[in-house]
Design an enzyme around this catalytic site. Structure first.
Site, PDB file in Angstrom:
ATOM      1  N   LYS A   1     -14.395  19.511  60.622  1.00 45.13           N
ATOM      2  CA  LYS A   1     -14.722  20.890  60.234  1.00 45.13           C
ATOM      3  C   LYS A   1     -15.986  21.361  60.954  1.00 45.13           C
ATOM      4  CE  LYS A   1     -12.700  20.262  55.614  1.00 45.13           C
ATOM      5  NZ  LYS A   1     -12.950  20.008  54.178  1.00 45.13           N
TER       6      LYS A   1
ATOM      7  N   ASP B   1     -14.468  27.361  49.643  1.00 45.75           N
ATOM      8  CA  ASP B   1     -13.395  26.448  49.247  1.00 45.75           C
ATOM      9  C   ASP B   1     -12.454  27.084  48.228  1.00 45.75           C
ATOM     10  OD1 ASP B   1     -12.994  23.862  50.197  1.00 45.75           O
ATOM     11  OD2 ASP B   1     -14.779  23.086  49.179  1.00 45.75           O
TER      12      ASP B   1
ATOM     13  N   GLN C   1     -17.771  18.448  49.726  1.00 45.70           N
ATOM     14  CA  GLN C   1     -16.542  17.722  50.034  1.00 45.70           C
ATOM     15  C   GLN C   1     -16.086  16.874  48.839  1.00 45.70           C
ATOM     16  OE1 GLN C   1     -14.719  18.137  52.752  1.00 45.70           O
ATOM     17  NE2 GLN C   1     -13.218  16.542  52.367  1.00 45.70           N
TER      18      GLN C   1
HETATM   19  N1  GUN Z   1     -11.114  17.243  50.001  1.00 45.88           N
HETATM   20  C1  GUN Z   1      -9.827  17.352  50.385  1.00 45.88           C
HETATM   21  N2  GUN Z   1      -9.508  18.643  50.639  1.00 45.88           N
HETATM   22  C2  GUN Z   1     -10.630  19.358  50.411  1.00 45.88           C
HETATM   23  C3  GUN Z   1     -10.945  20.747  50.522  1.00 45.88           C
HETATM   24  O1  GUN Z   1     -10.124  21.606  50.863  1.00 45.88           O
HETATM   25  N3  GUN Z   1     -12.232  21.076  50.215  1.00 45.88           N
HETATM   26  C4  GUN Z   1     -13.163  20.157  49.824  1.00 45.88           C
HETATM   27  N4  GUN Z   1     -14.389  20.590  49.518  1.00 45.88           N
HETATM   28  N5  GUN Z   1     -12.895  18.882  49.715  1.00 45.88           N
HETATM   29  C5  GUN Z   1     -11.640  18.477  50.017  1.00 45.88           C
END
Ligand code: GUN
Length: 299
Positions: free
Chosen positions: A52, A119, A96
């Site tokens: 990311k 998110d 995350q």
């Molecule tokens: N862990 C797995 N998918 C995601 C997501 O879309 N956002 C976040 N913050 N953590 C994740």
């Protein structure tokens, strides 16, 4: 003709659109900023956040990652989120998942300012999605699946859709997106889960099946009708003695046997995964656009 939905190509289109929006903002003196918080050393999370961050940089989004030890307290994490909430250079915050077991994840996600919640996990944004008011943020993976369907030209209004899995990150928001009264949704959605009787019979009726329950190769060819569209959100690590690492990744769809029956199907990898990142960065730019507009009004 191939029936594969090329998630990498569609994500690249969205990245191009996002980079134009970034250039526009920068011309007006706004540098979009995204903060990542990662707690502990979960290997998958390390890879995901790294990917990311790399893409954000490529698009001209300033990103900053804070890595905290596994033993980080809830109070420390909340204090860091508070500082980011108050920082005008930070337009988006991503904590995350998964977080260590001693941390109350729901409280953490509720502490992120809804305006910076790229998110889409904050209860305000979850509620706004259900209301369909368009003013919040959609969670990245289900929003990415929706974009894949729309940009592939799948006829959604009136379609019978089966969503497999009721998780907060994919299944529930996926169903919420597709039930909205909109020319790009308007689906009849059945959400199947661990207590559903005869999942196969629901799947066999479906025009579109979205598999997001985290069971390796769950969806078999006898559960899919000819001409269906199948989207595989699963990422499951299974033992594999023939691989160097002793494991390999598979989705929730038994791809080799299901693909021949499908009108469209996502490969895995290369289907949904790239879309999650594309939607995150698009959300971040939306956050920066909204916050800069709000600042202009209050000046
Ligand atoms: N862990 C797995 N998918 C995601 C997501 O879309 N956002 C976040 N913050 N953590 C994740």
């Amino acid at each position: 003709m191939s029936n594969l939905i090329d998630g990498r190509a569609i994500a690249a289109d969205i990245h191009r659109e996002t980079s134009i929006r970034v250039a526009d903002l920068r011309q007006r003196g706004v540098q979009p900023g995204l903060a990542f918080l990662r707690v502990g050393e979960d290997p998958a999370s390390q890879v995901y956040v790294g990917m990311k961050e790399k893409k954000a940089l490529e698009l001209g989004i300033l990103s900053h990652t804070t890595v905290l030890p596994e033993a980080t307290t809830q109070a420390d994490l909340l204090a860091r989120i508070d500082r980011l909430n108050a920082d005008p250079a930070c337009h988006g915050i991503l904590v995350q998942a998964p977080l260590p077991a001693h941390i109350d994840s729901a409280a953490i996600y509720a502490s992120v300012s809804p305006e910076k919640d790229v998110d889409g996990f904050h209860p305000v944004n979850v509620g706004r999605l259900l209301l369909g008011d368009g003013g919040g943020f959609l969670p990245c993976t289900p929003a990415g699946v929706h974009e894949l369907l729309v940009r592939t030209g799948v006829q959604l209004p009136g379609a019978e859709v089966v969503v497999l899995g009721r998780g907060n990150i994919v299944g529930k928001p996926m169903a919420s997106i597709l039930i909205q009264k909109s020319p790009t949704a308007n689906c009849t959605v059945t959400l199947c889960h661990s207590a559903t009787r005869d999942i196969a019979s629901h799947c066999r009726r479906a025009d579109v099946i979205i598999a997001a329950m985290g069971v390796p190769e769950f969806l078999k060819s006898d559960m899919v009708r000819d001409g269906a569209v199948v989207i595989d959100v699963g990422v499951n690590r299974i033992p594999d003695a023939s691989s160097k690492s002793g494991t390999r990744l598979v989705g929730d769809v038994a791809f080799a046997e299901v693909q021949p029956k499908c009108r469209w199907i996502t490969p895995n990898p290369g289907g949904v995964g790239p879309m999650t990142i594309a939607m995150l960065l698009a959300n971040t730019v939306t956050a920066a656009e909204r916050q800069s507009k709000k600042n202009q009004k209050t000046r």
